[in-house]
Design an enzyme around this catalytic site. Structure first.
Site, PDB file in Angstrom:
ATOM      1  N   LEU A 132       0.863  -1.064  -0.072  1.00  0.00           N
ATOM      2  CA  LEU A 132      -0.380  -0.093  -0.037  1.00  0.00           C
ATOM      3  C   LEU A 132       0.996   1.048  -0.122  1.00  0.00           C
ATOM      4  O   LEU A 132       1.796   1.396   0.257  1.00  0.00           O
ATOM      5  CB  LEU A 132      -0.408  -0.008   0.721  1.00  0.00           C
ATOM      6  CG  LEU A 132      -2.486  -1.196   0.908  1.00  0.00           C
ATOM      7  CD1 LEU A 132      -2.520  -1.118   2.657  1.00  0.00           C
ATOM      8  CD2 LEU A 132      -2.882  -0.948   0.391  1.00  0.00           C
ATOM      9  N   ASP A 133       0.729   2.552  -0.286  1.00  0.00           N
ATOM     10  CA  ASP A 133       1.027   3.682  -0.288  1.00  0.00           C
ATOM     11  C   ASP A 133       1.240   4.127   1.149  1.00  0.00           C
ATOM     12  O   ASP A 133       0.184   3.489   1.342  1.00  0.00           O
ATOM     13  CB  ASP A 133       0.065   4.872  -1.090  1.00  0.00           C
ATOM     14  CG  ASP A 133      -0.792   4.917  -1.324  1.00  0.00           C
ATOM     15  OD1 ASP A 133      -1.050   5.835   0.299  1.00  0.00           O
ATOM     16  OD2 ASP A 133      -1.688   5.019  -1.857  1.00  0.00           O
ATOM     17  N   THR A 134       2.155   4.812   1.147  1.00  0.00           N
ATOM     18  CA  THR A 134       2.444   5.356   2.859  1.00  0.00           C
ATOM     19  C   THR A 134       0.981   5.859   3.421  1.00  0.00           C
ATOM     20  O   THR A 134       0.731   5.487   4.721  1.00  0.00           O
ATOM     21  CB  THR A 134       3.773   6.399   3.038  1.00  0.00           C
ATOM     22  OG1 THR A 134       4.767   5.924   2.113  1.00  0.00           O
ATOM     23  CG2 THR A 134       3.621   6.810   4.204  1.00  0.00           C
TER      24      THR A 134
END
Length: 261
Positions: free
Chosen positions: A113-115
Site C-alpha cells: 500500500l502507499d504510505t
C-alpha cells in the site's frame, strides 16, 4: 561452473528462501551484493546448494539440493503514515512498520500500500509466489473502504465506475457501493481488479471527489476482518491454499477488467 545444468538460477533460489522477490534480487545481483563461493554473482548464474552463497557478506543457509523450509504467511493491518519498505529516494524519512520477523527469510508484501493508505497487507516469505502474482493477468481483486468528505453527487458516483487511462493501462472499478455516513464521514466500498491504492486514487481524482481515508479491507481471498491497526495474524491453511490457486498468467495490456454489467 561445471554444475550449472543441474542447478537453479540464483534469483529463484534466494526468492524461494524468502529473501526478496526475484525483481529485488535481480537488483542485488547487479549491484554486486550477492556472492557465490567468494565471487560476485552474475544474473544468469545457477547454484545447486553446495555453494557458499552470501548476501551483503552474510551466508545464506540452504538445505543441500532443495529448500525444505515451509514459507510463512501473515495478514498485517498497516497503519496510515508508515511504509513497509525503505524509500531511499523519499524527500522526508518515513516511519517503517512490519510485524515480528518470520523464523526464516524476510517478509515480502504481495501488494504493498502507499504510505498514506491503511489496511490489509498480505505478507509472505514465498518469493516465487510474490513473483507469480505480481504479473498482470492473475485476476486478483482488492476491496477498499473509502471515506469521502461530503456526499458525492450522482454524476460523481457514476464517474467512480468509469475507466481511467493511466500510463500502465486502464483501471476501472469492478463495483462501487455506498456504505452510509454523512458530512465528513461518507463511506464507500470500491473493488478493483489488478490495481491497488495508487490506482484507486487516480479513479477518485478523475471522479472529482475528496478523499480523507483509504483502507484496504480485502486482498483476493484474505479479509482484514477484526484485525486491529498495527496487529498481524498468521493466515489459515485455507487462505494460503486459496492464494496458491490464483493463476499467474502473462502480463496483459490493461490494469483491470471492465466492470460487470
Amino acid at each position: 561452473a561445471g554444475h550449472a545444468p543441474l542447478g537453479e538460477r540464483i534469483q529463484k533460489v534466494l526468492a524461494d528462501l524468502g529473501l526478496g522477490s526475484r525483481r529485488q534480487i535481480d537488483r542485488w545481483v547487479i549491484a554486486g551484493r550477492v556472492t557465490i563461493d567468494g565471487r560476485k554473482a552474475q544474473p544468469g548464474d545457477q547454484v545447486t546448494g553446495r555453494e557458499r552463497v552470501c548476501v551483503d557478506g552474510r551466508p545464506v543457509k540452504r538445505a543441500a539440493g532443495r529448500n525444505v523450509v515451509q514459507p510463512s504467511f501473515a495478514a498485517f493491518y498497516k497503519p496510515s503514515g508508515v511504509s513497509l519498505t525503505i524509500d531511499r529516494d523519499a524527500e522526508k524519512p518515513v516511519k517503517r512498520a512490519l510485524p515480528a520477523p518470520p523464523k526464516h527469510g524476510r517478509w515480502i508484501p504481495l501488494a504493498a500500500l502507499d504510505t498514506s493508505a491503511a489496511g490489509l497487507v498480505v505478507l509472505t516469505t514465498d518469493g516465487a509466489l510474490v513473483n507469480r502474482l505480481a504479473r498482470r493477468g492473475s485476476g486478483i481483486d482488492q476491496e477498499f473502504a473509502v471515506r469521502l468528505l461530503g456526499q458525492p453527487g450522482a454524476a460523481q458516483v457514476e464517474r467512480m465506475s468509469e475507466p481511467v487511462e493511466l500510463d500502465e493501462g486502464t483501471v476501472q472499478a469492478e463495483s462501487v457501493t455506498a456504505r452510509g455516513g454523512e458530512g465528513a464521514n461518507v463511506w464507500y466500498h470500491i473493488v478493483l481488479r489488478e490495481a491497488g491504492s495508487r490506482e484507486l486514487r487516480a479513479v477518485l481524482d478523475a471522479a472529482g471527489v475528496s478523499v480523507s481515508r483509504i483502507i484496504r479491507v480485502r486482498y483476493g481471498p484474505v479479509q482484514l476482518g477484526t484485525l486491529r491497526r498495527g496487529a498481524s495474524r498468521a493466515l489459515s491453511g485455507a487462505e494460503v491454499e486459496a492464494l496458491r490457486r490464483i493463476p499467474g498468467r502473462e502480463q496483459s495490456q490493461k490494469v483491470s477488467s471492465r466492470s460487470p454489467r
